[in-house]
Design a protein around this motif. Structure first.
Motif, PDB file in Angstrom:
ATOM      1  N   ARG A 168      31.765   5.452  13.634  1.00 14.16           N
ATOM      2  CA  ARG A 168      31.214   6.085  12.431  1.00 14.16           C
ATOM      3  C   ARG A 168      30.251   5.143  11.695  1.00 14.16           C
ATOM      4  O   ARG A 168      29.340   5.599  11.020  1.00 14.16           O
ATOM      5  CB  ARG A 168      32.333   6.509  11.488  1.00 14.16           C
ATOM      6  N   SER A 169      30.452   3.835  11.846  1.00 10.64           N
ATOM      7  CA  SER A 169      29.563   2.886  11.165  1.00 10.64           C
ATOM      8  C   SER A 169      28.174   2.849  11.803  1.00 10.64           C
ATOM      9  O   SER A 169      27.235   2.341  11.199  1.00 10.64           O
ATOM     10  CB  SER A 169      30.183   1.480  11.168  1.00 10.64           C
ATOM     11  N   ASN A 170      28.043   3.386  13.003  1.00  9.82           N
ATOM     12  CA  ASN A 170      26.740   3.459  13.686  1.00  9.82           C
ATOM     13  C   ASN A 170      26.047   4.792  13.455  1.00  9.82           C
ATOM     14  O   ASN A 170      25.034   5.077  14.078  1.00  9.82           O
ATOM     15  CB  ASN A 170      26.909   3.255  15.192  1.00  9.82           C
ATOM     16  N   PHE A 171      26.607   5.595  12.568  1.00  8.55           N
ATOM     17  CA  PHE A 171      26.082   6.925  12.287  1.00  8.55           C
ATOM     18  C   PHE A 171      25.581   6.952  10.855  1.00  8.55           C
ATOM     19  O   PHE A 171      26.341   6.736   9.910  1.00  8.55           O
ATOM     20  CB  PHE A 171      27.200   7.958  12.496  1.00  8.55           C
ATOM     21  N   LEU A 172      24.294   7.177  10.692  1.00  9.56           N
ATOM     22  CA  LEU A 172      23.670   7.222   9.375  1.00  9.56           C
ATOM     23  C   LEU A 172      23.733   8.649   8.858  1.00  9.56           C
ATOM     24  O   LEU A 172      23.016   9.526   9.325  1.00  9.56           O
ATOM     25  CB  LEU A 172      22.224   6.749   9.473  1.00  9.56           C
ATOM     26  N   TRP A 205      22.160   4.988  14.133  1.00 12.09           N
ATOM     27  CA  TRP A 205      21.692   3.833  13.396  1.00 12.09           C
ATOM     28  C   TRP A 205      20.384   3.346  14.017  1.00 12.09           C
ATOM     29  O   TRP A 205      20.251   3.240  15.234  1.00 12.09           O
ATOM     30  CB  TRP A 205      22.776   2.781  13.466  1.00 12.09           C
ATOM     31  N   VAL A 206      19.393   3.026  13.204  1.00  8.13           N
ATOM     32  CA  VAL A 206      18.042   2.701  13.673  1.00  8.13           C
ATOM     33  C   VAL A 206      18.027   1.485  14.606  1.00  8.13           C
ATOM     34  O   VAL A 206      17.296   1.468  15.601  1.00  8.13           O
ATOM     35  CB  VAL A 206      17.100   2.478  12.457  1.00  8.13           C
ATOM     36  N   ALA A 207      18.827   0.482  14.333  1.00  7.99           N
ATOM     37  CA  ALA A 207      18.840  -0.727  15.163  1.00  7.99           C
ATOM     38  C   ALA A 207      19.292  -0.410  16.590  1.00  7.99           C
ATOM     39  O   ALA A 207      18.731  -0.948  17.566  1.00  7.99           O
ATOM     40  CB  ALA A 207      19.749  -1.783  14.549  1.00  7.99           C
ATOM     41  N   THR A 211      27.178  11.135  19.499  1.00 11.26           N
ATOM     42  CA  THR A 211      27.931  10.381  20.498  1.00 11.26           C
ATOM     43  C   THR A 211      27.650  10.910  21.899  1.00 11.26           C
ATOM     44  O   THR A 211      27.476  10.130  22.841  1.00 11.26           O
ATOM     45  CB  THR A 211      29.442  10.453  20.190  1.00 11.26           C
ATOM     46  N   PHE A 212      27.577  12.223  22.032  1.00 12.66           N
ATOM     47  CA  PHE A 212      27.244  12.811  23.331  1.00 12.66           C
ATOM     48  C   PHE A 212      25.833  12.404  23.761  1.00 12.66           C
ATOM     49  O   PHE A 212      25.600  12.102  24.935  1.00 12.66           O
ATOM     50  CB  PHE A 212      27.361  14.337  23.284  1.00 12.66           C
TER      51      PHE A 212
END
Length: 115
Positions: free
Chosen positions: A16-20, A34-36, A90-91
């Motif tokens: 979830r931390s990689n989802f903006l 996440w952009v990075a 995620t998919f």
């Protein structure tokens, strides 16, 4: 994640931390990668594209390689531009990972084992 391993991102699972999450929208829970991470996927695709181009300059176009290249491009565009739910994102990441590894494996076969 091991930063020295070039393929470490291929075994990475988004959290979830990689989802903006985009706020102020009509629907809650919509966002994007996440952009990075997306930028790193773009870098990896560019490196793979250069190998594909080098292969095509010396060999006739391989039909499966052409399809995989287009599929990888479409997946990356979707990941970077479409706002989706976390599960859909995620998919998309999983789809990119699979397609990248399949393309890499085919290129290794065509360049190393087939000749």
């Amino acid at each position: 994640m091991d930063l020295n391993d070039l393929l470490a991102l291929m075994w990475w699972n988004p959290s979830r931390s990689n989802f903006l999450v985009l706020s102020g929208g009509v629907v809650d829970g919509i966002g994007q990668l996440w952009v990075a991470r997306h930028s790193r996927f773009e870098e990896m695709k560019k490196e793979l594209d250069s190998r594909i181009t080098a292969y095509h300059t010396n060999n006739p176009p391989h039909p499966i390689l052409v399809l995989l290249e287009r599929d990888l491009h479409n997946i990356l565009i979707r990941l970077g531009s479409l706002k989706t739910t976390f599960d859909q994102m995620t998919f998309g990441v999983t789809e990119f990972q699979r397609c990248y590894l399949e393309t890499l494996g085919l290129l290794d076969y065509l360049e190393i084992y087939e000749p």
